[in-house]
Design an enzyme around this catalytic site. Sequence first.
Site, mmCIF file in Angstrom:
data_model
loop_
_atom_site.group_PDB
_atom_site.id
_atom_site.type_symbol
_atom_site.label_atom_id
_atom_site.label_comp_id
_atom_site.label_asym_id
_atom_site.label_seq_id
_atom_site.Cartn_x
_atom_site.Cartn_y
_atom_site.Cartn_z
ATOM 1 C CE1 TYR A 193 3.707 3.228 -4.649
ATOM 2 C CE2 TYR A 193 1.904 3.864 -6.104
ATOM 3 C CZ TYR A 193 2.517 2.874 -5.193
ATOM 4 O OH TYR A 193 1.666 1.842 -4.910
ATOM 5 C CE LYS A 213 4.837 -0.107 -6.043
ATOM 6 N NZ LYS A 213 5.175 -1.251 -5.279
ATOM 7 C CG PHE A 237 -3.205 -2.554 4.422
ATOM 8 C CD1 PHE A 237 -4.271 -3.129 4.777
ATOM 9 C CD2 PHE A 237 -3.160 -2.091 2.995
ATOM 10 C CE1 PHE A 237 -5.443 -3.182 4.058
ATOM 11 C CE2 PHE A 237 -4.069 -2.136 2.361
ATOM 12 C CZ PHE A 237 -5.254 -2.821 2.583
#
Length: 317
Positions: free
Chosen positions: A150, A154, A13
Amino acid sequence: MEKKVLITGVAGFLGSQLAKDLLEAGCVVVGVDNLSSGKITNLKGLSEDRFIFKEMDACSRKLLTDADLHNLAEIYHLASAASPKYYQASPFETINVNTVGTKNMLELAKRRQAKIVYTSTSEAYGDPEMHPQPESYRGNVNTWGPRACYDEAKRLGEVLCYLYYTQYQTKVKVARIFNTYSAGLANDDGRVISNFVTQALKDEDITVYGDGTQTRSFCYVTDTLNGLKLLMEKDEANGEIINIGNPIEYPIIELANLVKTLANSESNITFHPLPEDDPKVRRPVIDKAKELLGWEPVITLDSGLAETIEEYRKKLL
Ligand code: UDP
């Protein structure tokens, strides 16, 4: 010669909108995506002669010797699932792209003497005990839970950026992105704004998790992308971590009511169990972005949501 820019996660996106912007600005864009959560349909309209798409994983070592990536000026490393629904469905892939993939992109930046922006996340702060969150806050992340794949990946990605910056002087900049939205989010993305708007437009139940008192700070896509482009541009941001987000915070129940009103919806608001480790609050301190980049968001939640609702309405017709 036109500037050549690599975007990983180009079918996502953010990546697809960024590619469009950079092509309009006259760049040559090489886009990499393995299409695990990105959608090929997002690339419609980008098939002009200055856009090269490679269906590849950002972890692929072949990218280091790829002839299309000579004379590379900039890398935006965006590749990674970002919706809890998707990153939890593929946790090992999430870890790989943010660690092995980030190292691969840093190595490419080093070899090509290119600048690189790594998109980290507000999840690096976990369930924060300091509020709002400045970049100096070290976070409160649970390693033993569904969000860890996640959050910790990260964070390790950030460590790799630090090492390339300090050991090789690679021109790396880290953005900690806070909840970004637009109608570019797929209806089934699973994140809160795409869920609520889709539900409201179909007059289905709006599903609030928990009691809706948890908060988030929502940044419209154009604001986030302007922040990322400035981050790339400014040498002052080399070796820095910078929050990119909107500092206005909303309880999720308020978001549900706002979406319902703006969409003129008959939906009921229903309450469901809160997912494990769901952060209770989240709001960025953006002083550093203001100072180093001269950036702050300009789109209010009301106007960003109104735009999002109108575009989703057209998609759903
Ligand atoms: N949420 C919700 N209903 C939904 C989807 C999400 O109430 O249908 C809540 C979720 O529990 C969280 C917030 O909205 O508190 C933001 O969730 P999202 O998945 O968009 O992103 P996060 O910030 O948690 O990564």
